[in-house]
Scaffold this motif. Structure first.
Motif, PDB file in Angstrom:
ATOM      1  N   LEU A  58      46.430  40.414  44.081  1.00 22.46           N
ATOM      2  CA  LEU A  58      47.467  39.439  44.406  1.00 22.46           C
ATOM      3  C   LEU A  58      48.770  39.842  43.746  1.00 22.46           C
ATOM      4  CD1 LEU A  58      45.376  36.175  43.847  1.00 22.46           C
ATOM      5  CD2 LEU A  58      45.914  37.274  46.031  1.00 22.46           C
ATOM      6  N   LEU A  59      49.870  39.543  44.429  1.00 20.18           N
ATOM      7  CA  LEU A  59      51.190  39.836  43.878  1.00 20.18           C
ATOM      8  C   LEU A  59      51.486  38.895  42.726  1.00 20.18           C
ATOM      9  CD1 LEU A  59      53.232  40.315  47.184  1.00 20.18           C
ATOM     10  CD2 LEU A  59      52.317  42.105  45.685  1.00 20.18           C
ATOM     11  N   GLY A  60      52.344  39.334  41.823  1.00 19.34           N
ATOM     12  CA  GLY A  60      52.739  38.493  40.699  1.00 19.34           C
ATOM     13  C   GLY A  60      51.709  38.551  39.592  1.00 19.34           C
ATOM     14  N   GLY A  61      51.771  37.567  38.718  1.00 16.33           N
ATOM     15  CA  GLY A  61      50.816  37.498  37.633  1.00 16.33           C
ATOM     16  C   GLY A  61      51.169  38.365  36.435  1.00 16.33           C
ATOM     17  N   VAL A  97      47.213  21.512  40.916  1.00 18.51           N
ATOM     18  CA  VAL A  97      46.899  22.637  40.036  1.00 18.51           C
ATOM     19  C   VAL A  97      45.499  23.146  40.354  1.00 18.51           C
ATOM     20  CG1 VAL A  97      48.412  21.769  38.233  1.00 18.51           C
ATOM     21  CG2 VAL A  97      45.977  21.182  38.179  1.00 18.51           C
ATOM     22  N   PRO A  98      45.244  24.431  40.134  1.00 21.04           N
ATOM     23  CA  PRO A  98      43.936  24.993  40.487  1.00 21.04           C
ATOM     24  C   PRO A  98      42.820  24.484  39.580  1.00 21.04           C
ATOM     25  CG  PRO A  98      45.266  26.632  39.355  1.00 21.04           C
ATOM     26  CD  PRO A  98      46.167  25.456  39.608  1.00 21.04           C
ATOM     27  N   GLU A  99      41.643  24.310  40.165  1.00 17.67           N
ATOM     28  CA  GLU A  99      40.470  23.934  39.381  1.00 17.67           C
ATOM     29  C   GLU A  99      39.967  25.159  38.622  1.00 17.67           C
ATOM     30  OE1 GLU A  99      36.023  21.936  39.988  1.00 17.67           O
ATOM     31  OE2 GLU A  99      37.323  22.340  41.724  1.00 17.67           O
ATOM     32  N   PRO A 100      39.703  25.026  37.314  1.00 21.41           N
ATOM     33  CA  PRO A 100      39.199  26.167  36.542  1.00 21.41           C
ATOM     34  C   PRO A 100      37.674  26.259  36.606  1.00 21.41           C
ATOM     35  CG  PRO A 100      39.691  24.364  35.065  1.00 21.41           C
ATOM     36  CD  PRO A 100      40.034  23.879  36.448  1.00 21.41           C
ATOM     37  N   PHE A 101      37.154  27.489  36.592  1.00 25.36           N
ATOM     38  CA  PHE A 101      35.711  27.713  36.654  1.00 25.36           C
ATOM     39  C   PHE A 101      35.229  28.631  35.536  1.00 25.36           C
ATOM     40  CE2 PHE A 101      36.813  26.531  41.014  1.00 25.36           C
ATOM     41  CZ  PHE A 101      35.833  25.579  41.301  1.00 25.36           C
ATOM     42  N   GLY A 102      35.879  28.584  34.392  1.00 23.92           N
ATOM     43  CA  GLY A 102      35.417  29.363  33.256  1.00 23.92           C
ATOM     44  C   GLY A 102      35.741  30.840  33.379  1.00 23.92           C
ATOM     45  N   PHE A 103      34.744  31.694  33.082  1.00 21.47           N
ATOM     46  CA  PHE A 103      34.963  33.136  33.013  1.00 21.47           C
ATOM     47  C   PHE A 103      33.899  33.879  33.813  1.00 21.47           C
ATOM     48  CE2 PHE A 103      36.798  31.149  29.329  1.00 21.47           C
ATOM     49  CZ  PHE A 103      38.006  31.803  29.154  1.00 21.47           C
ATOM     50  N   ASP A 104      34.261  35.062  34.313  1.00 20.34           N
ATOM     51  CA  ASP A 104      33.298  35.884  35.035  1.00 20.34           C
ATOM     52  C   ASP A 104      32.597  36.849  34.080  1.00 20.34           C
ATOM     53  OD1 ASP A 104      35.068  37.974  34.554  1.00 20.34           O
ATOM     54  OD2 ASP A 104      35.801  38.100  36.619  1.00 20.34           O
ATOM     55  N   ASP A 105      31.755  37.714  34.616  1.00 19.78           N
ATOM     56  CA  ASP A 105      30.977  38.639  33.794  1.00 19.78           C
ATOM     57  C   ASP A 105      31.846  39.662  33.066  1.00 19.78           C
ATOM     58  OD1 ASP A 105      28.703  37.348  34.598  1.00 19.78           O
ATOM     59  OD2 ASP A 105      28.213  38.789  36.192  1.00 19.78           O
ATOM     60  N   GLU A 106      33.089  39.850  33.538  1.00 21.75           N
ATOM     61  CA  GLU A 106      34.004  40.784  32.895  1.00 21.75           C
ATOM     62  C   GLU A 106      34.928  40.098  31.894  1.00 21.75           C
ATOM     63  OE1 GLU A 106      36.080  43.251  35.714  1.00 21.75           O
ATOM     64  OE2 GLU A 106      34.356  43.318  37.062  1.00 21.75           O
ATOM     65  N   GLY A 107      34.709  38.796  31.686  1.00 18.14           N
ATOM     66  CA  GLY A 107      35.519  38.053  30.736  1.00 18.14           C
ATOM     67  C   GLY A 107      36.828  37.555  31.279  1.00 18.14           C
ATOM     68  N   ARG A 108      37.049  37.705  32.579  1.00 19.50           N
ATOM     69  CA  ARG A 108      38.281  37.208  33.191  1.00 19.50           C
ATOM     70  C   ARG A 108      38.147  35.722  33.503  1.00 19.50           C
ATOM     71  NH1 ARG A 108      38.607  41.345  38.155  1.00 19.50           N
ATOM     72  NH2 ARG A 108      36.514  40.449  38.340  1.00 19.50           N
ATOM     73  N   GLU A 109      39.249  34.995  33.431  1.00 25.36           N
ATOM     74  CA  GLU A 109      39.210  33.597  33.820  1.00 25.36           C
ATOM     75  C   GLU A 109      39.056  33.492  35.332  1.00 25.36           C
ATOM     76  OE1 GLU A 109      42.632  31.106  33.589  1.00 25.36           O
ATOM     77  OE2 GLU A 109      44.044  32.774  33.703  1.00 25.36           O
ATOM     78  N   ALA A 137      46.909  40.721  36.041  1.00 24.59           N
ATOM     79  CA  ALA A 137      46.151  41.493  37.031  1.00 24.59           C
ATOM     80  C   ALA A 137      45.270  40.597  37.904  1.00 24.59           C
ATOM     81  CB  ALA A 137      45.305  42.551  36.327  1.00 24.59           C
ATOM     82  N   PRO A 138      45.854  39.621  38.614  1.00 24.08           N
ATOM     83  CA  PRO A 138      45.036  38.693  39.392  1.00 24.08           C
ATOM     84  C   PRO A 138      44.452  39.340  40.646  1.00 24.08           C
ATOM     85  CG  PRO A 138      47.355  38.270  39.797  1.00 24.08           C
ATOM     86  CD  PRO A 138      47.296  39.327  38.725  1.00 24.08           C
ATOM     87  N   VAL A 139      43.200  39.008  40.916  1.00 22.96           N
ATOM     88  CA  VAL A 139      42.555  39.427  42.155  1.00 22.96           C
ATOM     89  C   VAL A 139      41.860  38.219  42.774  1.00 22.96           C
ATOM     90  CG1 VAL A 139      42.223  41.815  41.431  1.00 22.96           C
ATOM     91  CG2 VAL A 139      40.422  40.136  40.992  1.00 22.96           C
ATOM     92  N   ARG A 140      41.862  38.195  44.082  1.00 18.50           N
ATOM     93  CA  ARG A 140      41.164  37.129  44.801  1.00 18.50           C
ATOM     94  C   ARG A 140      39.802  37.657  45.253  1.00 18.50           C
ATOM     95  NH1 ARG A 140      42.758  34.247  50.623  1.00 18.50           N
ATOM     96  NH2 ARG A 140      40.919  32.877  50.685  1.00 18.50           N
ATOM     97  N   ILE A 141      38.764  36.891  44.960  1.00 20.74           N
ATOM     98  CA  ILE A 141      37.420  37.192  45.432  1.00 20.74           C
ATOM     99  C   ILE A 141      36.901  35.923  46.101  1.00 20.74           C
ATOM    100  CG2 ILE A 141      35.096  37.958  44.837  1.00 20.74           C
ATOM    101  CD1 ILE A 141      36.253  39.273  42.334  1.00 20.74           C
ATOM    102  N   VAL A 159      42.995  38.243  33.986  1.00 19.45           N
ATOM    103  CA  VAL A 159      42.855  38.495  32.561  1.00 19.45           C
ATOM    104  C   VAL A 159      43.379  37.277  31.800  1.00 19.45           C
ATOM    105  CG1 VAL A 159      43.570  39.958  30.642  1.00 19.45           C
ATOM    106  CG2 VAL A 159      43.058  40.981  32.868  1.00 19.45           C
ATOM    107  N   GLY A 160      42.590  36.776  30.886  1.00 13.60           N
ATOM    108  CA  GLY A 160      42.990  35.616  30.101  1.00 13.60           C
ATOM    109  C   GLY A 160      43.346  36.001  28.682  1.00 13.60           C
ATOM    110  N   GLY A 161      43.266  35.054  27.775  1.00 17.91           N
ATOM    111  CA  GLY A 161      43.582  35.285  26.376  1.00 17.91           C
ATOM    112  C   GLY A 161      42.972  34.195  25.528  1.00 17.91           C
ATOM    113  N   PRO A 162      43.244  34.184  24.241  1.00 14.92           N
ATOM    114  CA  PRO A 162      42.681  33.153  23.356  1.00 14.92           C
ATOM    115  C   PRO A 162      43.067  31.737  23.766  1.00 14.92           C
ATOM    116  CG  PRO A 162      43.637  34.951  22.078  1.00 14.92           C
ATOM    117  CD  PRO A 162      44.038  35.182  23.504  1.00 14.92           C
ATOM    118  N   TRP A 163      44.159  31.604  24.489  1.00 12.78           N
ATOM    119  CA  TRP A 163      44.663  30.300  24.921  1.00 12.78           C
ATOM    120  C   TRP A 163      43.976  29.795  26.193  1.00 12.78           C
ATOM    121  CZ3 TRP A 163      47.403  34.824  24.461  1.00 12.78           C
ATOM    122  CH2 TRP A 163      47.551  35.552  25.634  1.00 12.78           C
TER     123      TRP A 163
END
Length: 247
Positions: free
Chosen positions: A9-12, A50-62, A16-20, A27-31
């Motif tokens: 996806l553009l921006g971010g 605002v988007p609904e959050p679903f935690g983290f994937d197997d690679e640690g990305r939000e 490094a946002p990707v749509r699946i 990529v997230g951070g401590p925040w």
């Protein structure tokens, strides 16, 4: 059934946002856990933009819900420069602020510092490029990872800077409109948000531009930092012209 392929996806910026499928992985951070709690809080208060959050994937990305629609890019489309869009943006910002006022910040970790007075959770980057739109309608707000406690007027200053606009004449991201028109749009924004004076918004723009210039430098984007500093240098002249035109 075929597996959904990642789509960049553009921006971010550095996320490094990707749509699946129906989700965005970034990529997230401590925040990030705090921001997810903030998003859940907003949605529990009826702010479904605002988007609904679903935690983290197997690679640690939000992982966030993907919000369909278009995101304005520069040069901004004409629909974003309408009075209707400005009014709607101010109203959306008021909804975000009001819904965040009782967010529990105990133990919170933010990417940006807390700024006083900490009246609400400031988005800290409430701008057209972080809005999902359909024409001049706003159907989503994204990239809230810069949020932190702060004053209401800070986000209003950012919105005014982008959409009044309060940019220097040579900044092609803005528009070379007469002071009278900029003053009218500033009053329109203030009235649509409510309980704020246009002059208070103007006063907050300078410190905001100093902050975003420093943030751009830290992010390794000195060209952006230089642009914000040029706008900050022109702001006294721009503001004085608006106030003079307002009488």
């Amino acid at each position: 059934m075929t597996e959904d392929r990642p789509e960049s996806l553009l921006g971010g910026n550095s996320n490094a946002p990707v749509r699946i499928g129906d989700h965005v992985h970034r990529v997230g951070g401590p925040w990030t856990p705090t921001v997810h709690a903030y998003l859940r809080h907003l949605r529990s208060r009826g702010v479904d933009l605002v988007p609904e959050p679903f935690g983290f994937d197997d690679e640690g990305r939000e992982v966030l819900a993907f919000l369909p629609g278009s995101v304005p890019a520069y040069p901004l489309p004409e629909a974003v420069w309408t009075d209707a869009f400005l009014v709607r943006a101010a109203a959306v910002l008021r909804r975000l602020h009001d819904a965040s006022a009782d967010f529990d910040t105990a133990g919170a970790v933010w990417q940006q510092p807390t700024r006083e007075p900490a009246q609400v959770i400031s988005v800290n980057d409430f701008a057209p490029y972080n809005l999902v739109v359909d024409g001049d309608r706003i159907i989503g707000v994204i990239d809230l990872d810069q949020a932190s406690p702060g004053p209401r007027v800070r986000d209003l200053a950012h919105l005014a800077y982008r959409l009044v606009p309060l940019t220097a004449p040579e900044n092609v991201d803005g528009r070379s409109t007469p002071p009278e028109e900029r003053g009218r749009r500033l009053r329109l924004l203030a009235d649509a948000y409510g309980d704020v004076a246009p002059a208070a918004i103007l006063v907050a723009v300078g410190p905001l531009l100093d902050d975003v210039a420093e943030h751009a430098d830290r992010a390794g984007r000195p060209d952006h930092g230089a642009l914000y500093r040029r706008d900050a240098e022109a702001l006294p002249t721009v503001s004085a012209a608006i106030l003079w035109a307002a009488g």
